[in-house]
Design an enzyme around this catalytic site. Structure first.
Site, short mmCIF file in Angstrom:
data_model
loop_
_atom_site.label_atom_id
_atom_site.label_comp_id
_atom_site.label_asym_id
_atom_site.label_seq_id
_atom_site.Cartn_x
_atom_site.Cartn_y
_atom_site.Cartn_z
N ASP A 3 0.81 -1.23 0.00
CA ASP A 3 0.00 0.00 0.00
C ASP A 3 0.84 1.28 0.00
OD1 ASP A 3 -2.17 -1.66 0.17
OD2 ASP A 3 -2.37 -1.48 2.34
N MET A 62 -5.99 -2.70 -4.74
CA MET A 62 -5.97 -2.64 -3.27
C MET A 62 -5.65 -1.22 -2.79
SD MET A 62 -4.45 -6.23 -1.88
CE MET A 62 -5.58 -7.61 -1.65
N ARG A 98 -7.00 0.37 1.13
CA ARG A 98 -8.25 0.67 1.84
C ARG A 98 -8.27 2.08 2.41
NH1 ARG A 98 -7.67 -4.41 5.91
NH2 ARG A 98 -5.44 -4.24 6.26
N GLN A 154 -2.12 -8.85 -6.78
CA GLN A 154 -1.19 -7.73 -6.57
C GLN A 154 -0.15 -8.03 -5.49
OE1 GLN A 154 -3.84 -3.85 -6.57
NE2 GLN A 154 -5.04 -5.66 -6.10
#
Ligand code: F6P
Length: 349
Positions: free
Chosen positions: A133, A175, A177, A281
């Site tokens: 992330d 992805m 969040r 991913q």
């Protein structure tokens, strides 16, 4: 000195490269001895270990996943306390009985948050920043991010041609969040027509306008959406069952991508389909960038241990690897700044 190593949270490409570099550096430069803890914080909580010597780390540099296993076990959660002892106390006891003097913790915000607490409780801890992330503060990049972006970019490249053949809008859910870094970078690199990120709630009608505009050219629209993105009006609350051990909503079935596809189809009258990239991913072999970054992090983590520099996380600043307090990395998430999103917006529509 005997050093434990663990990998926690969602896995990501490059974890094995870090483990290899920690062990190889520690053995070659500092005569350190290593022991692996299995499945993130579950390992030290339950005293579950594995051999981690030079032989064990041979051949793992390009392999995805983690030879140590991972989990989202949270030692700070109620359920980790057993027999009146807190999760942190149980970990400290297990480290002592196994003769482990220090711990190298490879993880993201949650895993390193526990590492920071363990350090405050007196343990010798060094952190390594991991997450696809890229949302950890105090480091320019985390390893795993570049691989995830490249996987998503390749998917977008492929989706362009099929979208054009069928005159469809294609929605790609990636992805992220809380932070939209993967969507932003993959969307820019893949030439997306719209990029939607959690940091900026989107206007559904504006998205449809971009889509309509794109259909006026000979090309078809690609919308890249981060799983945590929200329309301006949404106020949906998570139920208990949708939360993981660290209290994060599980988004895999939430379906923002499908919701967008349905809405775009309804409002524009054009066919729209959704592709959810999901754990693709996170799997497979790391890019060269991630292998190098992970290796450098591993080398410097082992050197921090040898120096007795506890409570630090190795971090990338520019092209240098530096040491920062773990707490600095976990105090707040690194979100996409508005000006970075503004660079992408130039190409919308
Ligand atoms: O933190 C990494 C990450 O891949 C996020 O992008 C994603 O939201 C989450 O993990 C998914 O977690 P899990 O694999 O536990 O469902």
């Amino acid at each position: 000195m005997r050093v434990g190593v663990l990998t926690g949270g969602g896995d990501c490409p490059g974890l094995n490269a870090v483990i290899r570099a920690v062990v190889r550096t520690g053995v070659a430069e500092h005569e350190l001895e290593f022991i692996g803890f299995r499945d993130g914080w579950r390992g030290p909580l339950e005293g579950d270990t594995m051999v981690l010597d030079v032989e064990a780390v041979r051949g793992i540099l390009p392999r995805g996943g983690t030879i140590l296993g991972s989990s989202r076990t949270n030692p700070l959660a109620e359920s980790a306390a057993v027999g009146g002892k807190s999760g942190l106390d149980r970990i400290k006891e297990n480290l002592e009985s196994l003769g482990v003097d220090a711990l190298v913790v490879i993880g993201g915000e949650d895993t390193l948050g526990v590492a920071a607490r363990l350090y405050e409780a007196g343990a010798n801890v060094v952190g390594v920043p991991k997450t696809i992330d890229n949302d950890l503060s105090a480091t320019d990049y985390t390893f795993g991010f570049d691989t995830a972006v490249n996987i998503a970019m390749e998917a977008i490249d492929r989706l362009h041609t099929t979208a054009e053949s069928h005159h469809r809008a294609l929605i790609v859910e990636v992805m992220g969040r809380h932070a939209g870094w993967i969507a932003l970078h993959a969307g820019i690199a893949g030439g997306a027509n719209v990029i939607l990120i959690p940091e900026k709630p989107f206007d559904m009608e504006q998205v449809c306008e971009y889509v309509r505009h794109r259909f006026q050219t000979r090309y078809a629209p690609i919308v890249v959406v981060a799983e945590g993105a929200n329309p301006k009006t949404s106020g949906e609350a998570a139920t208990e069952q949708q939360l993981d051990a660290f209290g994060h909503i599980r988004l895999a079935n939430r379906g923002i991508g499908q919701m967008l596809a349905d809405e775009i189809e309804q409002r524009t009258g054009k066919e729209a389909r959704c592709t959810v990239l999901g754990h693709v991913q996170r799997g497979g072999t790391p890019t060269a960038f991630d292998r190098v970054l992970a290796t450098r992090f591993g080398v410097h983590a082992a050197r921090s241990v040898a120096d007795g520099a506890w409570g630090v996380m190795v971090a990338l600043r520019g092209t240098d690897i530096v040491r920062v307090p773990i707490a600095q990395a976990t105090s707040e998430l690194k979100l996409v700044p508005p000006e970075r999103y503004g660079e992408a917006e130039v190409f919308f529509g």
